[in-house]
Design an enzyme around this catalytic site. Structure first.
Site, PDB file in Angstrom:
ATOM      1  N   HIS A 202      12.836  -0.116   0.482  1.00  0.00           N
ATOM      2  CA  HIS A 202      11.389  -0.714   0.661  1.00  0.00           C
ATOM      3  C   HIS A 202      11.551  -2.238   0.034  1.00  0.00           C
ATOM      4  O   HIS A 202      10.393  -2.969  -0.066  1.00  0.00           O
ATOM      5  CB  HIS A 202      10.471   0.200  -0.116  1.00  0.00           C
ATOM      6  CG  HIS A 202      10.542   0.218  -1.699  1.00  0.00           C
ATOM      7  ND1 HIS A 202      11.747   0.847  -2.337  1.00  0.00           N
ATOM      8  CD2 HIS A 202       9.982  -0.712  -2.593  1.00  0.00           C
ATOM      9  CE1 HIS A 202      11.546   0.695  -3.629  1.00  0.00           C
ATOM     10  NE2 HIS A 202      10.612  -0.279  -3.745  1.00  0.00           N
TER      11      HIS A 202
HETATM   12  C1  UD1 Z   1       5.714  -2.725  -4.668  1.00  0.00           C
HETATM   13  C2  UD1 Z   1       6.206  -3.571  -5.533  1.00  0.00           C
HETATM   14  C3  UD1 Z   1       7.505  -3.114  -5.836  1.00  0.00           C
HETATM   15  C4  UD1 Z   1       7.748  -1.773  -5.898  1.00  0.00           C
HETATM   16  C5  UD1 Z   1       7.137  -0.773  -5.087  1.00  0.00           C
HETATM   17  C6  UD1 Z   1       7.306   0.649  -5.288  1.00  0.00           C
HETATM   18  C7  UD1 Z   1       5.139  -5.696  -5.870  1.00  0.00           C
HETATM   19  C8  UD1 Z   1       5.220  -7.177  -5.510  1.00  0.00           C
HETATM   20  N1  UD1 Z   1       6.191  -4.968  -5.360  1.00  0.00           N
HETATM   21  O1  UD1 Z   1       6.270  -2.894  -3.563  1.00  0.00           O
HETATM   22  O2  UD1 Z   1       8.073  -3.925  -6.977  1.00  0.00           O
HETATM   23  O3  UD1 Z   1       9.391  -1.274  -6.096  1.00  0.00           O
HETATM   24  O4  UD1 Z   1       5.753  -1.157  -5.027  1.00  0.00           O
HETATM   25  O5  UD1 Z   1       7.187   1.514  -4.347  1.00  0.00           O
HETATM   26  O6  UD1 Z   1       4.247  -5.384  -6.694  1.00  0.00           O
HETATM   27  N2  UD1 Z   1       1.456   0.113   2.417  1.00  0.00           N
HETATM   28  C9  UD1 Z   1       0.595   1.351   2.741  1.00  0.00           C
HETATM   29  N3  UD1 Z   1       0.086   2.255   1.952  1.00  0.00           N
HETATM   30  C10 UD1 Z   1       0.330   2.299   0.652  1.00  0.00           C
HETATM   31  C11 UD1 Z   1       1.098   1.117   0.014  1.00  0.00           C
HETATM   32  C12 UD1 Z   1       1.589   0.228   0.955  1.00  0.00           C
HETATM   33  O7  UD1 Z   1       0.717   1.126   4.148  1.00  0.00           O
HETATM   34  O8  UD1 Z   1      -0.315   2.981  -0.055  1.00  0.00           O
HETATM   35  C13 UD1 Z   1       1.995  -0.668   2.855  1.00  0.00           C
HETATM   36  C14 UD1 Z   1       1.266  -1.954   3.463  1.00  0.00           C
HETATM   37  O9  UD1 Z   1       1.487  -2.254   4.685  1.00  0.00           O
HETATM   38  C15 UD1 Z   1       1.705  -3.130   2.477  1.00  0.00           C
HETATM   39  C16 UD1 Z   1       3.102  -2.783   2.379  1.00  0.00           C
HETATM   40  O10 UD1 Z   1       3.224  -1.373   2.321  1.00  0.00           O
HETATM   41  O11 UD1 Z   1       1.459  -4.396   2.956  1.00  0.00           O
HETATM   42  C17 UD1 Z   1       3.833  -3.153   0.780  1.00  0.00           C
HETATM   43  O12 UD1 Z   1       2.879  -2.848  -0.136  1.00  0.00           O
HETATM   44  P1  UD1 Z   1       2.662  -3.581  -1.518  1.00  0.00           P
HETATM   45  O13 UD1 Z   1       2.011  -2.836  -2.542  1.00  0.00           O
HETATM   46  O14 UD1 Z   1       2.443  -4.745  -1.330  1.00  0.00           O
HETATM   47  O15 UD1 Z   1       4.262  -3.464  -2.009  1.00  0.00           O
HETATM   48  P2  UD1 Z   1       5.659  -2.574  -2.135  1.00  0.00           P
HETATM   49  O16 UD1 Z   1       6.294  -2.919  -0.878  1.00  0.00           O
HETATM   50  O17 UD1 Z   1       4.943  -1.328  -2.080  1.00  0.00           O
HETATM   51  N1  UDP Z   2       9.912   8.474  -4.947  1.00  0.00           N
HETATM   52  C1  UDP Z   2       9.154   9.652  -4.816  1.00  0.00           C
HETATM   53  N2  UDP Z   2       9.047   9.754  -3.397  1.00  0.00           N
HETATM   54  C2  UDP Z   2       9.839   9.018  -2.209  1.00  0.00           C
HETATM   55  C3  UDP Z   2      10.622   8.191  -3.012  1.00  0.00           C
HETATM   56  C4  UDP Z   2      10.575   7.729  -4.390  1.00  0.00           C
HETATM   57  O1  UDP Z   2       8.788  10.355  -5.523  1.00  0.00           O
HETATM   58  O2  UDP Z   2       9.762   9.266  -1.182  1.00  0.00           O
HETATM   59  C5  UDP Z   2      10.003   8.342  -6.696  1.00  0.00           C
HETATM   60  C6  UDP Z   2      11.624   8.237  -7.404  1.00  0.00           C
HETATM   61  O3  UDP Z   2      11.901   9.452  -7.719  1.00  0.00           O
HETATM   62  C7  UDP Z   2      11.014   7.371  -8.429  1.00  0.00           C
HETATM   63  C8  UDP Z   2      10.186   6.289  -7.887  1.00  0.00           C
HETATM   64  O4  UDP Z   2       9.582   7.020  -6.616  1.00  0.00           O
HETATM   65  O5  UDP Z   2      10.635   8.081  -9.593  1.00  0.00           O
HETATM   66  C9  UDP Z   2      10.771   4.962  -7.402  1.00  0.00           C
HETATM   67  O6  UDP Z   2       9.814   4.437  -6.699  1.00  0.00           O
HETATM   68  P1  UDP Z   2      10.097   3.293  -5.778  1.00  0.00           P
HETATM   69  O7  UDP Z   2      11.393   3.515  -5.380  1.00  0.00           O
HETATM   70  O8  UDP Z   2       8.969   3.204  -4.897  1.00  0.00           O
HETATM   71  O9  UDP Z   2       9.909   1.788  -6.689  1.00  0.00           O
HETATM   72  P2  UDP Z   2      10.823   1.149  -7.562  1.00  0.00           P
HETATM   73  O10 UDP Z   2      11.498   1.969  -8.645  1.00  0.00           O
HETATM   74  O11 UDP Z   2      12.016   0.581  -6.618  1.00  0.00           O
HETATM   75  O12 UDP Z   2      10.198  -0.013  -8.115  1.00  0.00           O
END
Ligand code: UD1
Ligand code: UDP
Length: 360
Positions: A202
């Site tokens: 992601h």
């Molecule tokens: C964010 C964090 C990243 C973290 C990740 C955990 C920032 C800059 N990035 O990335 O460090 O690793 O969360 O998962 O804060 N979206 C949905 N539904 C949701 C959430 C997101 O559809 O509930 C989609 C939307 O299209 C959105 C995209 O995901 O534009 C990205 O979401 P965003 O919260 O901006 O960043 P993440 O990639 O989730």
């Molecule tokens: N995780 C989860 N379901 C999923 C993928 C990840 O519960 O389908 C959990 C995982 O065990 C970990 C956390 O989400 O505890 C990591 O989050 P993510 O990979 O979104 O973000 P990052 O750690 O890279 O910021």
């Protein structure tokens, strides 16, 4: 003490889950959810599984550009801080929600504590690196998950308020492992122990770069053709971009693409995987703790210990490296408790002492 906690994303719900239970024993907690993650499988499922109470505020900021998210969050968080005047702000990790909370705290002269302080990937091109550096700079208490994190801060001349506590995610994993094992996710998906590869992707440096994402997809499809059973819970960001790039349908022919999984289901999937392929921060660390070999779609990592001990291999998005490492049978026999145990209790004790110092 009156604490205000800022969370907004999946990994922050997990970090907050364990720590809040300790903090709430002696302190009041205003829970502020920025609304950065909002889908049921990215949000509510974690509150339900980890027994987290409803947030006191949900800013509902949602998705958008970084500037939109941070600006909206900063406004909303600052208003709540002004209304409640908390003694301490708790910040988690390195997301845009973390950054907004850090800026609001420092601008309103409120003490901030950063959980997961001191981590560095030394790559300023990733938004998370900038967020964590700013959060550390704005914080008065810095809770480091590893000794490496303490040393990183020392190199930046940050030594006051720095504590080596261990990692709060270890506590959540230990609290949840038994219940996660009761999940029927393997049976439901027809999977058997150590007979599948578990994938997550992601991070924006992979999803937003067409070549990188195509490389990952090419490698996964090739592994599928070689007979590997691949399970891939797809983050909504990645699903959208895979579809935009017309990569989704081809990938689905070779891999089991699932919706994002709840914490218990995902923990069980990790615990029984042959290998984990990921670009996640938290998942690299959990793979190490569970002693499951990890292959990371990155050139660098903030969790260097996992690489040094041979459990985690950084492959970037090199197709051949991904395939070769996924097919290799080499296993590390090194293991050290780098991430500690009982981080939540240690952090709570430090906060208790802070309160005593404030009132004394
Ligand atoms: C964010 C964090 C990243 C973290 C990740 C955990 C920032 C800059 N990035 O990335 O460090 O690793 O969360 O998962 O804060 N979206 C949905 N539904 C949701 C959430 C997101 O559809 O509930 C989609 C939307 O299209 C959105 C995209 O995901 O534009 C990205 O979401 P965003 O919260 O901006 O960043 P993440 O990639 O989730
Ligand atoms: N995780 C989860 N379901 C999923 C993928 C990840 O519960 O389908 C959990 C995982 O065990 C970990 C956390 O989400 O505890 C990591 O989050 P993510 O990979 O979104 O973000 P990052 O750690 O890279 O910021």
């Amino acid at each position: 003490m009156k604490i205000a906690s800022i969370i907004g994303t999946r990994p922050q719900f997990i970090k907050y889950g364990a720590l809040s239970k300790e903090l709430q024993k002696a302190h009041s907690d205003i829970l502020i959810h920025t609304g950065q993650h909002y889908d049921y499988q990215m949000n509510s499922v974690f509150f339900e599984q980890l027994g987290i109470s409803e947030p006191d505020y949900n800013l509902g900021v949602g998705s958008g550009t970084h500037d939109f998210q941070v600006a909206e969050m900063l406004k909303g968080i600052s208003d709540i801080f002004r209304a409640h005047n908390p003694d301490m702000i708790m910040l988690y990790g390195d997301t845009n929600s973390t950054l907004a909370g850090a800026l609001a705290a420092v601008q309103l002269h409120i003490k901030a504590a950063h959980v997961e302080a001191g981590l560095r990937g030394f790559d300023k091109s990733t938004v998370e690196e900038v967020n964590r550096v700013v959060a550390d700079y704005c914080s008065d208490l810095l809770f480091c998950p590893t000794q490496t994190a303490v040393l990183n801060l020392r190199r930046e001349n940050i030594t006051r308020g720095v504590y080596l506590t261990g990692d709060v995610m270890v506590d959540e994993l230990n609290l949840s492992k038994e219940i996660a094992e009761k999940s029927y996710i393997l049976e439901n998906l027809g999977l058997t122990d150590r007979q599948y590869l578990l994938v997550t992707v992601h991070r924006s440096f992979n999803t937003d770069n067409r070549q990188s994402l195509e490389n990952i997809v090419t490698a996964l499809k090739a592994l599928g053709e070689m007979g590997e059973n691949i399970v891939f819970p797809v983050h909504p960001r990645t699903e959208k971009i895979l579809k935009d790039f017309r990569l989704y349908d081809g990938l689905r022919e070779r891999c089991r693409l699932l919706e994002p999984q709840g914490y218990f289901e995902f923990l069980k999937l990790m615990n029984h995987a042959k290998k984990i392929l990921t670009d996640s921060g938290g998942v690299q660390k959990e793979a190490y703790i569970l002693r499951v070999p990890c292959i990371t779609f990155r050139e660098n990592t903030e969790w260097v210990e996992t690489v040094e001990d041979g459990w985690n291999i950084l492959v970037g998005t090199d197709v051949n490296k991904i395939i070769k490492t996924a097919r290799s049978n080499e296993l590390s026999n090194k293991y050290f408790n780098y991430f500690g145990t009982g981080a939540c209790k240690k952090i709570a004790q430090i906060i208790d002492k802070e309160e005593a110092a404030l009132s004394g």
